[in-house]
Design a protein around this motif. Structure first.
Motif, PDB file in Angstrom:
ATOM      1  N   PRO A   4       0.808  -1.231   0.000  1.00  0.00           N
ATOM      2  CA  PRO A   4       0.000   0.000   0.000  1.00  0.00           C
ATOM      3  C   PRO A   4       0.836   1.273   0.000  1.00  0.00           C
ATOM      4  N   SER A   5       2.051   1.209   0.562  1.00  0.00           N
ATOM      5  CA  SER A   5       2.881   2.410   0.583  1.00  0.00           C
ATOM      6  C   SER A   5       3.333   2.825  -0.810  1.00  0.00           C
ATOM      7  N   SER A   6       3.256   1.881  -1.790  1.00  0.00           N
ATOM      8  CA  SER A   6       3.699   2.207  -3.145  1.00  0.00           C
ATOM      9  C   SER A   6       2.731   3.124  -3.873  1.00  0.00           C
ATOM     10  N   TYR A   7       1.487   3.159  -3.454  1.00  0.00           N
ATOM     11  CA  TYR A   7       0.520   4.038  -4.111  1.00  0.00           C
ATOM     12  C   TYR A   7      -0.149   4.996  -3.121  1.00  0.00           C
ATOM     13  N   ARG A   8       0.403   5.094  -1.919  1.00  0.00           N
ATOM     14  CA  ARG A   8      -0.178   6.004  -0.924  1.00  0.00           C
ATOM     15  C   ARG A   8      -0.004   7.448  -1.390  1.00  0.00           C
ATOM     16  N   PRO A   9      -1.079   8.251  -1.398  1.00  0.00           N
ATOM     17  CA  PRO A   9      -0.955   9.664  -1.806  1.00  0.00           C
ATOM     18  C   PRO A   9      -0.015  10.425  -0.863  1.00  0.00           C
ATOM     19  N   LYS A  10       0.620  11.426  -1.409  1.00  0.00           N
ATOM     20  CA  LYS A  10       1.523  12.238  -0.602  1.00  0.00           C
ATOM     21  C   LYS A  10       0.737  13.102   0.373  1.00  0.00           C
ATOM     22  N   PRO A  11       1.368  13.458   1.501  1.00  0.00           N
ATOM     23  CA  PRO A  11       0.678  14.327   2.479  1.00  0.00           C
ATOM     24  C   PRO A  11       0.230  15.635   1.832  1.00  0.00           C
ATOM     25  N   GLY A  12      -1.000  16.011   2.116  1.00  0.00           N
ATOM     26  CA  GLY A  12      -1.532  17.250   1.567  1.00  0.00           C
ATOM     27  C   GLY A  12      -2.247  17.091   0.240  1.00  0.00           C
ATOM     28  N   PHE A  47      -4.000   3.242   5.224  1.00  0.00           N
ATOM     29  CA  PHE A  47      -2.551   3.163   5.049  1.00  0.00           C
ATOM     30  C   PHE A  47      -1.840   3.095   6.395  1.00  0.00           C
ATOM     31  N   GLN A  48      -2.425   2.331   7.314  1.00  0.00           N
ATOM     32  CA  GLN A  48      -1.788   2.048   8.588  1.00  0.00           C
ATOM     33  C   GLN A  48      -0.903   0.811   8.443  1.00  0.00           C
ATOM     34  N   ASP A  49      -0.363   0.384   9.568  1.00  0.00           N
ATOM     35  CA  ASP A  49       0.375  -0.876   9.597  1.00  0.00           C
ATOM     36  C   ASP A  49      -0.577  -2.013   9.229  1.00  0.00           C
ATOM     37  N   THR A  62      -3.960  -4.613  -0.248  1.00  0.00           N
ATOM     38  CA  THR A  62      -2.824  -5.262  -0.908  1.00  0.00           C
ATOM     39  C   THR A  62      -3.179  -5.727  -2.317  1.00  0.00           C
ATOM     40  N   THR A  63      -4.477  -5.898  -2.606  1.00  0.00           N
ATOM     41  CA  THR A  63      -4.905  -6.211  -3.975  1.00  0.00           C
ATOM     42  C   THR A  63      -4.911  -4.959  -4.837  1.00  0.00           C
ATOM     43  N   ALA A  64      -5.233  -3.823  -4.232  1.00  0.00           N
ATOM     44  CA  ALA A  64      -5.291  -2.560  -4.977  1.00  0.00           C
ATOM     45  C   ALA A  64      -3.884  -2.086  -5.344  1.00  0.00           C
ATOM     46  N   THR A  65      -3.824  -1.303  -6.407  1.00  0.00           N
ATOM     47  CA  THR A  65      -2.559  -0.699  -6.835  1.00  0.00           C
ATOM     48  C   THR A  65      -2.665   0.814  -6.969  1.00  0.00           C
ATOM     49  N   SER A  66      -3.863   1.359  -6.768  1.00  0.00           N
ATOM     50  CA  SER A  66      -4.031   2.812  -6.842  1.00  0.00           C
ATOM     51  C   SER A  66      -5.318   3.196  -6.146  1.00  0.00           C
ATOM     52  N   VAL A  67      -5.402   4.464  -5.780  1.00  0.00           N
ATOM     53  CA  VAL A  67      -6.612   5.008  -5.170  1.00  0.00           C
ATOM     54  C   VAL A  67      -6.855   6.394  -5.756  1.00  0.00           C
ATOM     55  N   GLU A  68      -8.100   6.721  -5.972  1.00  0.00           N
ATOM     56  CA  GLU A  68      -8.469   8.029  -6.499  1.00  0.00           C
ATOM     57  C   GLU A  68      -9.749   8.471  -5.824  1.00  0.00           C
TER      58      GLU A  68
END
Length: 720
Positions: A4-12, A47-49, A62-68
């Motif tokens: 999930p950290s690979s597609y986590r949006p940046k802060p802000g 996007f927690q532990d 973990t199945t997802a690769t992006s979020v919008e």
């Protein structure tokens, strides 16, 4: 498995406002839709532990690769948009109520000249009054049968009604007094309409007026010593009371309300709904759902409300909705219900009295429904899991094949060669993914070559979708794909909601989009976008080799292929000289047989449909610009194609809608067409030459099914 950290949006990046968000997988398929009062706070929870997440939420992220996400103005708009996207995308991780069906309603077609009482399912129509839903159609018919003594409203279909009007003889119900027989003019349209209105009033709960009226008329008849009429009225009163007993009063104040109860555990939840109209329970329905994440009872109630009222308006949404827990926040949901009804809707938890007692009854039904569902599903789920594991072990697969596609070729002595593709996901049929093909790359009978063509066409479209999304690139891919697609024709999909086996014959179905015409990244289910883990072909070693060769030519090396031969139920693999023999008691073999048999059924049904259409064709089908309406008008005017062929141009012009130019075209086409061989009934030997317009190039077998003239009577073994 994605991090999930690979597609986590940046802060802000995520706005702190109401909105709706979508998670997508590696194939750009929408797998989860949610709404939030604050998108920033809600998405941060995903996007927690991973160890702190609910197991199914962990599987989703973990199945997802992006979020919008999409920002909206209010929470009510977010609720509406979430419902629309769930209906459109059908995300696999959203709360979806299973075991639901189209519940039957008692409907009165007040939009017709002579209203009809009948059982209806599906979408509601304008001008029709509905009562229910009921748990079973037979419950509606029992009630109607009792009420027809007092309210003899029409119940027959349009065809029966027209036939009775034509012959001047009513149906049986007209003779026994359970229909006022408007078909033969025994009652005027106005009086029959009033009768239907009275029927609707009684069903709506206004029963006391009619009972008192009948009792008064019965007393008057007895005083006048008209004992037979008094006895009939007495029986009518008893019939009405018996019908009323079928739905006892549960709320004394004639309340219109829906009561919703939820029974749940860590993995699943059952929802039960009682529909109360006029203080009486008019219907009951229930659903079961998987709990994809750690949702609260209020959230489950919210999903149930969306499913229950998402397509309803007006009086279909009751004044009062009683629930075991309120959604959080409750104001947007209550406003949404009010908008659907067009008037204020009360959404609350019953605290005391009859309504709380009835809610306890609904709650018990929900608990029993969940227990029954778990009892039924435990064995089924275990069996399916074992079957997939056995297939994976037997075929030496890396993991269980969660998506299996099976292909079969069907034809009749080399004519009308077609193919089918059926899909099983998690061991269950996925009828919305079924596809059908017409073999157009060559003529004649060649199952191996046909299989190669079908596999090539199906996976060429898959590669085209990968290329479009940037997952796969090849320099000359587009030219190759489009060139072959034009050569072989376009593939025909089946309708999704019901799995019905209908479609086009010429490969120009408007639902099929060319390779360059795929829609943007919207998450909608595509026709051939998702690859299977296992391809099964109906056949032995030659068919398997053809399927593997097609995949090799396309450069696909991550999809397993096997074949299931009918003779000994052997499983063939592409590179093996000997088949894999699964035990006859194997659940894996049973699943493969089910998949193979479903593909065979689907293919042969399509092939028979094409054959029947070809048999019904005639010389008028080749006349350019002559549609179905004018063809029927010609046949109706002349009686048969034979008589039409002998008619002059002036006589043809007498048919409405036929001008001189069209008449000349028809005459030329019929003159050039050779007369067909006479139709023969092989059971009786009767020559049916005067039926040329019905079956110009067919005979009839003993069962009445048309077959080609000169074909053998026993076609067993000729069709596959």
């Amino acid at each position: 498995m994605a991090d999930p950290s690979s597609y986590r949006p940046k802060p802000g990046q995520i706005p702190d406002s109401p909105g709706v968000y979508r998670f997508r997988d590696e194939h750009r398929r929408v797998i989860y839709v949610g709404k939030a009062k604050s998108l920033r706070q809600r998405l941060a929870n995903y996007f927690q532990d991973l160890a702190s997440l609910h197991p199914r939420t962990r599987t989703m992220v973990t199945t997802a690769t992006s979020v919008e996400w999409t920002v909206v103005s209010t929470e009510v708009e977010a609720l509406q948009l979430e419902y629309s996207w769930i209906k459109e995308y059908d995300p696999r991780f959203n709360v979806k109520y299973r075991d639901d069906k189209s519940y039957p309603y008692l409907a009165v077609t007040m939009n017709e000249e002579f209203p009809r009482v009948q059982v209806m399912r599906g979408h509601k129509k304008k001008g029709v009054r509905y009562f229910g839903p009921y748990g079973h159609a037979w419950a509606i018919r029992d009630t109607v049968d009792l009420l027809l003594r007092v309210f003899p409203v029409r119940t027959c279909s349009a065809g029966v009604f027209k036939n009775a009007a034509r012959t001047g003889r009513p149906c049986l119900l007209g003779y026994i007094g359970k229909c006022s027989a408007p078909c033969v003019g025994r009652i005027s349209p106005e009086d029959h309409g009033e009768l239907a209105e009275e029927f609707c009033d009684f069903m709506a709960g206004r029963t006391g007026t009619y009972l008192r009226r009948l009792e008064r008329r019965m007393t008057e008849a007895a005083e006048e010593m008209e004992y037979e009429r008094a006895a009939r009225l007495r029986d009518d009163i008893e019939a009405l009371k018996k019908a009323m007993e079928k739905s006892a009063v549960v709320l004394a104040d004639a309340t219109d309300a829906d009561l919703i109860a939820v029974a749940e555990d860590e993995l699943e939840a059952a929802v039960q709904i009682f529909h109360v109209r006029g203080g009486r329970v008019r219907g009951q329905r229930g659903w079961v759902t998987d709990k994809v994440e750690d949702v609260t009872t209020g959230a489950l109630v919210e999903h149930a409300l969306q499913q229950l009222y998402g397509e309803e308006t007006g009086d279909a949404v009751p004044k009062e909705v009683l629930v075991p827990a309120l959604p959080e926040p409750v104001e947007p949901v209550q406003q949404w219900l009010t908008d659907r009804r067009g008037a204020n809707v009360s959404l609350r938890i019953p605290q005391r009295g009859d309504k709380k007692a009835l809610m306890e009854t609904v709650q018990r039904n929900a608990q029993q429904s969940l227990a029954l569902h778990k009892t039924k599903r435990a064995s089924d789920l275990t069996t399916r899991s074992r079957a997939l594991e056995e297939i994976a072990d037997a075929l030496d697969l890396d993991s269980a094949p969660l998506r299996i596609e099976c292909y079969d070729i069907s034809h009749l002595q080399g004519d009308d060669v077609v193919a089918s593709m059926v899909v099983f996901e998690d061991g269950l049929q996925r009828k919305s993914e079924y596809r059908r093909f017409q073999i157009k790359g060559f003529a004649g009978q060649d199952d191996v070559r046909s299989m190669h063509e079908v596999i090539t066409r199906r996976f060429r479209r898959y590669l085209a979708e990968k290329e479009r999304t940037g997952e796969w690139v090849e320099d000359d891919a587009e030219d190759t794909l489009m060139g072959q697609d034009t050569l072989m024709g376009r593939d025909t999909p089946t309708p999704s909601e019901t799995g019905r086996e209908s479609g086009t014959e010429n490969g120009t179905d408007p639902h099929v989009t060319p390779v360059n015409g795929f829609k943007d990244d919207d998450g909608r289910p595509k026709k051939f976008a998702y690859p299977p883990q296992l391809v099964v072909v109906d056949g032995g070693r030659p068919q398997v080799a053809a399927a593997q060769r097609a995949l090799d030519e396309l450069g696909i090396d991550d999809i397993a292929v096997c074949g299931l031969a009918k003779r000994l139920e052997e499983v063939w693999l592409p590179e093996d000289d000997d088949p894999v023999v699964l035990p006859r008691t194997s659940e894996g073999l049973y699943l493969l047989q089910r998949v193979r048999d479903e593909a065979h059924r689907f293919a042969i049904t399509y092939q028979r449909t094409k054959r029947a259409k070809r048999f019904r064709s005639g010389p008028l089908d080749d006349v350019p610009g002559l549609g179905e309406t004018r063809k029927q008008a010609l046949i109706k005017h002349f009686g048969s194609v034979k008589k039409l062929r002998s008619a002059t141009i002036e006589q043809i012009q007498e048919v409405p809608g036929i001008g001189r130019k069209t008449a000349e075209t028809i005459a030329v086409a019929l003159a050039q067409a050779a007369p067909a061989a006479p139709a023969v009934n092989t059971a009786t030997g009767e020559i049916m030459d005067d039926r040329e317009d019905e079956a110009p190039e067919t005979t009839a077998d003993a069962s009445g099914e048309p077959v080609p003239a000169g074909a053998p009577d026993d076609r067993r073994g000729q069709e596959r």
